[in-house]
Design a protein around this motif. Structure first.
Motif, short mmCIF file in Angstrom:
data_model
loop_
_atom_site.label_atom_id
_atom_site.label_comp_id
_atom_site.label_asym_id
_atom_site.label_seq_id
_atom_site.Cartn_x
_atom_site.Cartn_y
_atom_site.Cartn_z
N ALA A 148 -23.35 43.98 45.86
CA ALA A 148 -22.07 44.27 45.21
C ALA A 148 -22.13 44.13 43.70
N GLU A 149 -22.76 43.02 43.22
CA GLU A 149 -22.70 42.78 41.78
C GLU A 149 -23.97 42.15 41.21
N HIS A 150 -25.10 42.36 41.86
CA HIS A 150 -26.40 41.98 41.30
C HIS A 150 -26.57 40.48 41.13
N LEU A 151 -26.17 39.71 42.14
CA LEU A 151 -26.39 38.27 42.13
C LEU A 151 -27.75 37.94 42.72
N TYR A 152 -28.19 36.70 42.54
CA TYR A 152 -29.41 36.23 43.20
C TYR A 152 -29.05 35.94 44.66
N LEU A 153 -29.33 36.86 45.53
CA LEU A 153 -28.81 36.80 46.90
C LEU A 153 -29.36 35.62 47.69
N HIS A 154 -30.55 35.15 47.37
CA HIS A 154 -31.15 34.06 48.14
C HIS A 154 -30.58 32.70 47.76
N GLN A 155 -29.82 32.65 46.68
CA GLN A 155 -29.30 31.37 46.21
C GLN A 155 -27.96 31.02 46.86
N PHE A 198 -36.37 37.47 46.93
CA PHE A 198 -35.95 37.32 48.33
C PHE A 198 -36.69 36.13 48.92
N ASN A 199 -36.15 35.61 50.00
CA ASN A 199 -36.85 34.58 50.77
C ASN A 199 -36.78 34.95 52.25
N HIS A 200 -37.37 34.12 53.10
CA HIS A 200 -37.41 34.45 54.53
C HIS A 200 -36.02 34.54 55.14
N GLU A 201 -35.12 33.65 54.71
CA GLU A 201 -33.76 33.67 55.26
C GLU A 201 -33.05 34.97 54.92
N LEU A 202 -33.25 35.46 53.70
CA LEU A 202 -32.65 36.73 53.31
C LEU A 202 -33.30 37.89 54.05
N GLN A 203 -34.60 37.83 54.23
CA GLN A 203 -35.29 38.87 55.01
C GLN A 203 -34.76 38.91 56.44
N ASN A 204 -34.47 37.75 57.00
CA ASN A 204 -33.93 37.72 58.37
C ASN A 204 -32.57 38.39 58.45
N ILE A 212 -33.49 48.06 55.44
CA ILE A 212 -34.85 47.99 54.91
C ILE A 212 -34.75 47.29 53.56
N GLY A 213 -35.57 46.25 53.35
CA GLY A 213 -35.56 45.50 52.11
C GLY A 213 -36.67 45.94 51.17
N ILE A 214 -36.33 46.14 49.90
CA ILE A 214 -37.27 46.69 48.93
C ILE A 214 -37.31 45.79 47.70
N GLY A 215 -38.51 45.39 47.30
CA GLY A 215 -38.67 44.45 46.20
C GLY A 215 -39.09 45.12 44.90
N GLN A 216 -39.65 44.29 44.01
CA GLN A 216 -40.20 44.78 42.74
C GLN A 216 -41.64 44.33 42.56
N GLU A 263 -43.53 32.24 52.01
CA GLU A 263 -42.16 32.01 51.52
C GLU A 263 -42.16 32.11 50.01
N SER A 264 -41.55 33.17 49.50
CA SER A 264 -41.72 33.49 48.08
C SER A 264 -40.90 32.61 47.15
N VAL A 265 -39.81 32.04 47.64
CA VAL A 265 -39.04 31.09 46.83
C VAL A 265 -39.50 29.69 47.22
N THR A 266 -40.08 28.98 46.27
CA THR A 266 -40.77 27.73 46.62
C THR A 266 -40.63 26.68 45.54
N ARG A 267 -40.78 25.43 45.93
CA ARG A 267 -40.84 24.33 44.97
C ARG A 267 -42.29 23.93 44.67
N PHE A 268 -43.24 24.54 45.37
CA PHE A 268 -44.65 24.25 45.13
C PHE A 268 -45.11 25.00 43.88
N SER A 269 -45.73 24.29 42.97
CA SER A 269 -46.18 24.94 41.74
C SER A 269 -47.56 25.59 41.89
#
Length: 356
Positions: A148-155, A198-204, A212-216, A263-269
């Motif tokens: 709808a308005e370009h938010l960070y959907l996984h947050q 995106f993260n796994h929860e959003l992919q689900n 169909i989900g499309i990234g960058q 899992e692309s969104v992570t706290r591991f550095s």
């Protein structure tokens, strides 16, 4: 001894066929934002450079088709020429209408624009109107969902539960899709993830809704791609260079059997990624991965004991990790390997990361 002989025999029988799947069904999706010299350089390509990209596609006989045709055929396992390309734009900026569309019309190329319906309804000055968008649909444009308005959907919002977040995101995507259909008649159920995150929860959620989900993140697409995280090659800003784009246009998708720790969104550095993939048309010694801002990644081939596990001996696992911690924010691991059977072509895979 007999067990090993059976595996060698099976591989020998498969070799004549092993190059066919990915090579015959490989495609590339290009991603643009602004076509302008007056907008932020990081997401822009000049009209001159954009026309040069299109000229290269035309003069070199690339099979430029609509994203809808590409994804429909790949989902059905249909054969596509390995020089097939789809052109996409994110955000629906006005310069897509004033500048990009006339260039695309000159080449008779179809294209897709991912839009944010709420921002259009709010009449934001920098995005197209619904009337302009409808005009483009009559000239070869496909209109698809960018939320709808370009938010960070996984947050999640503050104090928002998982269930509340899921309901909010589902409502956002379903209502945005309905608004696009209402204004244009297009209802393809494609989502270009805002910011490519995106993260796994959003992919689900994407899978549950039948989207169909499309990234960058970069890479080619094929019949074995994960349709909840399809890659695209950004072609604006620092990626607008035609010389490097020529190489990307010849990319092929790895046949990845399984991703572990993806899992692309992570706290591991220093996230590690394990890929189980088929090694058919490239040499292990030429497989290389790179980390954003660091150079070569650490690569460790893992012994999957294929014979003991009764797996094809061309299936291998490889672990990829950075040599030092990633900076907070977006990063990528890009992995490539030159094709044996197609000179000048590279297998290409990208893993996006968002380090918190």
């Amino acid at each position: 001894m007999l067990h090993k002989f059976k595996h060698v025999l099976r591989l020998t029988l498969l070799l004549p066929l092993c190059f066919l799947s990915n090579l015959a069904m490989a495609s590339v999706i290009l991603q643009y934002h602004h076509v302008s010299e007056a907008m932020p350089a990081v997401t822009s390509i000049s009209p001159t450079d954009f026309e040069a990209h299109m000229t290269h596609l035309k003069q070199n006989n690339f099979n430029v088709i609509s994203l809808a045709d590409m994804l429909s055929k790949l989902k059905q396992g249909e054969t596509l020429a390995d020089n097939t390309v789809a052109i996409t734009f994110d955000d629906g900026y006005k310069n897509n209408y004033t500048t990009a569309a006339p260039i695309l019309e000159k080449f008779n190329f179809p294209y897709t624009i991912f839009v944010n319906p709420k921002m259009i309804d709010e009449k934001k000055s920098y995005v197209m109107t619904w009337q302009q968008i409808r005009e483009l649909t009559k000239k070869g444009a496909t209109i698809a969902n960018h939320s709808a308005e370009h938010l960070y959907l996984h947050q999640k919002l503050e104090n928002e539960t998982l269930a509340q977040w899921q309901n909010r995101i589902k409502q956002d995507l379903v209502q945005s899709e309905a608004r696009i259909a209402q204004e244009t008649g297009h209802n393809y159920k494609y989502l270009a993830y805002p910011y490519g995150e995106f993260n796994h929860e959003l992919q689900n959620i994407i899978k549950e809704l039948g989207f169909i989900g499309i990234g960058q993140h970069s890479g080619a697409v094929g019949i074995d791609s994960d349709f909840s995280r399809l890659p695209r090659f950004p072609a604006s800003g620092i990626y607008a260079n035609l010389k490097t784009l020529k190489t990307k246009l010849k990319s092929l998708p790895f046949n990845i059997i399984k991703l572990t720790n993806s899992e692309s969104v992570t706290r591991f550095s220093k996230p590690s990624l394990t890929m189980k993939l088929e090694i058919k048309d490239f040499n292990k010694s030429q497989f290389a991965c790179y980390v954003s801002g660091q150079g070569k990644a650490n690569i460790k081939w893992l012994d999957n004991k294929a014979a003991e596990l009764d797996e094809p001996i061309f299936e291998k696992r490889v672990e990829i990790s950075p040599s030092k911690a990633l900076e907070k924010g977006r990063s990528r691991y890009n992995c490539t390997a030159p094709s044996i059977s197609k000179k000048g072509h590279f297998y290409w895979f990208s893993q996006p990361w968002v380090v918190k």
